[in-house]
Design a protein around this motif. Sequence first.
Motif, PDB file in Angstrom:
ATOM      1  N   SER A 134     -65.694  20.794  21.696  1.00  0.00           N
ATOM      2  CA  SER A 134     -66.630  21.636  20.674  1.00  0.00           C
ATOM      3  C   SER A 134     -66.068  22.398  19.606  1.00  0.00           C
ATOM      4  CB  SER A 134     -67.603  22.190  21.814  1.00  0.00           C
ATOM      5  OG  SER A 134     -68.454  22.804  20.939  1.00  0.00           O
ATOM      6  N   LEU A 135     -65.102  23.279  20.068  1.00  0.00           N
ATOM      7  CA  LEU A 135     -64.333  24.131  19.234  1.00  0.00           C
ATOM      8  C   LEU A 135     -63.940  23.418  17.942  1.00  0.00           C
ATOM      9  CD1 LEU A 135     -63.241  26.834  21.514  1.00  0.00           C
ATOM     10  CD2 LEU A 135     -65.272  27.176  19.967  1.00  0.00           C
ATOM     11  N   HIS A 136     -63.133  22.638  18.462  1.00  0.00           N
ATOM     12  CA  HIS A 136     -62.418  21.819  17.396  1.00  0.00           C
ATOM     13  C   HIS A 136     -63.264  21.194  16.276  1.00  0.00           C
ATOM     14  CE1 HIS A 136     -58.248  21.929  18.347  1.00  0.00           C
ATOM     15  NE2 HIS A 136     -58.458  21.597  19.724  1.00  0.00           N
ATOM     16  N   GLY A 137     -64.632  20.663  16.774  1.00  0.00           N
ATOM     17  CA  GLY A 137     -65.748  20.037  15.902  1.00  0.00           C
ATOM     18  C   GLY A 137     -66.276  21.260  15.079  1.00  0.00           C
ATOM     19  N   ARG A 138     -66.449  22.382  15.566  1.00  0.00           N
ATOM     20  CA  ARG A 138     -67.034  23.597  14.940  1.00  0.00           C
ATOM     21  C   ARG A 138     -66.019  24.043  13.943  1.00  0.00           C
ATOM     22  NH1 ARG A 138     -68.813  27.915  18.988  1.00  0.00           N
ATOM     23  NH2 ARG A 138     -69.127  29.063  17.154  1.00  0.00           N
ATOM     24  N   ILE A 139     -64.589  24.137  14.140  1.00  0.00           N
ATOM     25  CA  ILE A 139     -63.764  24.459  13.235  1.00  0.00           C
ATOM     26  C   ILE A 139     -63.766  23.580  12.063  1.00  0.00           C
ATOM     27  CG2 ILE A 139     -61.331  24.822  12.657  1.00  0.00           C
ATOM     28  CD1 ILE A 139     -61.361  25.509  15.550  1.00  0.00           C
ATOM     29  N   GLY A 140     -63.553  22.225  12.447  1.00  0.00           N
ATOM     30  CA  GLY A 140     -63.671  21.036  11.379  1.00  0.00           C
ATOM     31  C   GLY A 140     -64.843  21.098  10.410  1.00  0.00           C
ATOM     32  N   ARG A 141     -66.057  21.431  10.835  1.00  0.00           N
ATOM     33  CA  ARG A 141     -67.130  21.512  10.052  1.00  0.00           C
ATOM     34  C   ARG A 141     -67.056  22.823   9.177  1.00  0.00           C
ATOM     35  NH1 ARG A 141     -69.347  19.417  14.810  1.00  0.00           N
ATOM     36  NH2 ARG A 141     -69.919  21.651  15.683  1.00  0.00           N
ATOM     37  N   TRP A 142     -66.474  23.863   9.569  1.00  0.00           N
ATOM     38  CA  TRP A 142     -66.392  25.075   8.918  1.00  0.00           C
ATOM     39  C   TRP A 142     -65.324  24.944   7.837  1.00  0.00           C
ATOM     40  CZ3 TRP A 142     -62.533  28.303   7.228  1.00  0.00           C
ATOM     41  CH2 TRP A 142     -62.974  29.706   6.735  1.00  0.00           C
ATOM     42  N   LEU A 143     -64.233  24.172   8.071  1.00  0.00           N
ATOM     43  CA  LEU A 143     -63.388  23.840   6.967  1.00  0.00           C
ATOM     44  C   LEU A 143     -63.789  22.950   6.004  1.00  0.00           C
ATOM     45  CD1 LEU A 143     -60.192  23.092   9.217  1.00  0.00           C
ATOM     46  CD2 LEU A 143     -60.608  24.956   7.703  1.00  0.00           C
ATOM     47  N   GLU A 144     -64.683  22.153   6.214  1.00  0.00           N
ATOM     48  CA  GLU A 144     -65.288  21.124   5.501  1.00  0.00           C
ATOM     49  C   GLU A 144     -66.014  22.079   4.328  1.00  0.00           C
ATOM     50  OE1 GLU A 144     -65.928  16.766   6.711  1.00  0.00           O
ATOM     51  OE2 GLU A 144     -67.058  18.186   7.860  1.00  0.00           O
ATOM     52  N   GLU A 145     -66.646  23.100   5.033  1.00  0.00           N
ATOM     53  CA  GLU A 145     -67.768  23.870   4.166  1.00  0.00           C
ATOM     54  C   GLU A 145     -67.129  24.656   3.087  1.00  0.00           C
ATOM     55  OE1 GLU A 145     -70.214  25.615   6.738  1.00  0.00           O
ATOM     56  OE2 GLU A 145     -71.278  23.918   7.642  1.00  0.00           O
ATOM     57  N   HIS A 146     -65.850  25.208   3.509  1.00  0.00           N
ATOM     58  CA  HIS A 146     -64.963  26.305   2.938  1.00  0.00           C
ATOM     59  C   HIS A 146     -63.783  25.774   2.232  1.00  0.00           C
ATOM     60  CE1 HIS A 146     -67.491  28.710   5.532  1.00  0.00           C
ATOM     61  NE2 HIS A 146     -67.450  29.464   4.742  1.00  0.00           N
ATOM     62  N   GLY A 147     -63.222  24.576   2.792  1.00  0.00           N
ATOM     63  CA  GLY A 147     -61.864  24.296   2.091  1.00  0.00           C
ATOM     64  C   GLY A 147     -62.095  22.725   1.798  1.00  0.00           C
ATOM     65  N   GLY A 148     -62.694  22.126   2.401  1.00  0.00           N
ATOM     66  CA  GLY A 148     -63.028  20.466   2.041  1.00  0.00           C
ATOM     67  C   GLY A 148     -61.596  19.599   2.117  1.00  0.00           C
ATOM     68  N   GLU A 149     -61.490  18.663   0.947  1.00  0.00           N
ATOM     69  CA  GLU A 149     -60.471  17.874   1.239  1.00  0.00           C
ATOM     70  C   GLU A 149     -59.053  18.389   0.917  1.00  0.00           C
ATOM     71  OE1 GLU A 149     -60.895  14.631   1.617  1.00  0.00           O
ATOM     72  OE2 GLU A 149     -63.110  14.823   1.741  1.00  0.00           O
ATOM     73  N   GLU A 150     -59.032  19.761   0.375  1.00  0.00           N
ATOM     74  CA  GLU A 150     -57.690  20.355   0.242  1.00  0.00           C
ATOM     75  C   GLU A 150     -57.009  20.480   1.466  1.00  0.00           C
ATOM     76  OE1 GLU A 150     -58.388  23.765  -2.059  1.00  0.00           O
ATOM     77  OE2 GLU A 150     -59.134  22.811  -3.582  1.00  0.00           O
ATOM     78  N   GLN A 151     -57.672  20.749   2.623  1.00  0.00           N
ATOM     79  CA  GLN A 151     -57.138  20.764   4.068  1.00  0.00           C
ATOM     80  C   GLN A 151     -57.370  19.487   4.802  1.00  0.00           C
ATOM     81  OE1 GLN A 151     -57.662  24.902   5.466  1.00  0.00           O
ATOM     82  NE2 GLN A 151     -59.212  25.340   3.967  1.00  0.00           N
ATOM     83  N   VAL A 152     -56.954  18.588   4.037  1.00  0.00           N
ATOM     84  CA  VAL A 152     -57.135  17.349   4.922  1.00  0.00           C
ATOM     85  C   VAL A 152     -56.377  17.091   6.248  1.00  0.00           C
ATOM     86  CG1 VAL A 152     -55.332  16.092   3.618  1.00  0.00           C
ATOM     87  CG2 VAL A 152     -57.321  14.727   4.744  1.00  0.00           C
ATOM     88  N   ALA A 153     -55.315  17.583   6.502  1.00  0.00           N
ATOM     89  CA  ALA A 153     -54.209  17.623   7.467  1.00  0.00           C
ATOM     90  C   ALA A 153     -54.926  18.274   8.662  1.00  0.00           C
ATOM     91  CB  ALA A 153     -53.014  18.085   7.251  1.00  0.00           C
ATOM     92  N   GLU A 154     -55.518  19.671   8.353  1.00  0.00           N
ATOM     93  CA  GLU A 154     -56.113  20.349   9.425  1.00  0.00           C
ATOM     94  C   GLU A 154     -57.540  19.804   9.837  1.00  0.00           C
ATOM     95  OE1 GLU A 154     -55.394  23.398  11.006  1.00  0.00           O
ATOM     96  OE2 GLU A 154     -53.515  22.916  10.194  1.00  0.00           O
ATOM     97  N   LEU A 155     -58.233  19.204   8.719  1.00  0.00           N
ATOM     98  CA  LEU A 155     -59.442  18.573   9.088  1.00  0.00           C
ATOM     99  C   LEU A 155     -59.260  17.341  10.036  1.00  0.00           C
ATOM    100  CD1 LEU A 155     -61.110  18.756   5.734  1.00  0.00           C
ATOM    101  CD2 LEU A 155     -62.145  19.506   7.534  1.00  0.00           C
ATOM    102  N   ALA A 156     -58.032  16.566   9.746  1.00  0.00           N
ATOM    103  CA  ALA A 156     -57.757  15.300  10.548  1.00  0.00           C
ATOM    104  C   ALA A 156     -57.275  15.842  12.032  1.00  0.00           C
ATOM    105  CB  ALA A 156     -56.603  14.763   9.988  1.00  0.00           C
ATOM    106  N   ARG A 157     -56.698  17.038  12.102  1.00  0.00           N
ATOM    107  CA  ARG A 157     -56.179  17.444  13.251  1.00  0.00           C
ATOM    108  C   ARG A 157     -57.321  18.024  14.204  1.00  0.00           C
ATOM    109  NH1 ARG A 157     -52.859  20.798  11.296  1.00  0.00           N
ATOM    110  NH2 ARG A 157     -50.928  19.332  11.473  1.00  0.00           N
ATOM    111  N   HIS A 158     -58.360  18.793  13.632  1.00  0.00           N
ATOM    112  CA  HIS A 158     -59.161  19.361  14.379  1.00  0.00           C
ATOM    113  C   HIS A 158     -60.305  18.124  14.866  1.00  0.00           C
ATOM    114  CE1 HIS A 158     -58.431  23.443  14.599  1.00  0.00           C
ATOM    115  NE2 HIS A 158     -57.915  23.532  13.350  1.00  0.00           N
TER     116      HIS A 158
END
Length: 246
Positions: free
Chosen positions: A47-71
Amino acid sequence: GQTDDAVRTLQRAELIATGTPNQTLVFRHPPIHEVAYRSLLVSTRRSLHGRIGRWLEEHGGEEQVAELARHYRDSDDVAKARHYLPLAGERAQAFNANLEAYGWFTEAAEAFADDPLRRAEMIEAAAQQRYLLGEIDIATEHQEEAIRLYESVGAEREALNARRWLGRFHWLRGDPHEAERQIGLAITGLERLGPSPELAMAYSFRAQSVMLVPEYAEAEKWARKAIEVAEASDATAALVHAYNNL
């Protein structure tokens, strides 16, 4: 609030510190992070990984693709994992980080466990990374698995196209006869399907393998066939490959 108080308590206990970039908070030592992470229920972690992923999408987007993929990989959002894992592989590949790209494509293949076509595409992408690392035996095994998956769902063109690379791998392994057989299978099958970028590239791969024998007249014949089909099917990559051989 409560979060700020908790953070200050952890900082005073020297469990976390301020890092870079952007004054992010980090654990002082990896074992502390590991113990904290494993103390969480698996459902809570996901659940936390999903929340972090959504936060990263809102604040960093595609620039943090590796972190988004990981979460998203570690969350319950399968669709997002399937979106970002291949992107992370492509991004690593673009930077010639072949081992990292291999890891992402392998994880993407796992994410597509119930989709043989997409799984095969990811395994084939992983095979390319092993090839670029000079690990031809592993690349060959992956390529054969991808072909089996393509054939299992009737993806004939994809399977035939994958065979030309399998032929190339066999050539690099020192087996020119099997290389010629695999490229021949690709050519015969693709010819039945009509002119295409895949057929042009198969012709060009044969030109390359024949050129290296060397049999220059035969190689020239196949290169010119590749150019003819590439021009007819607007296949720029095949055109470049064939002219290079020529």
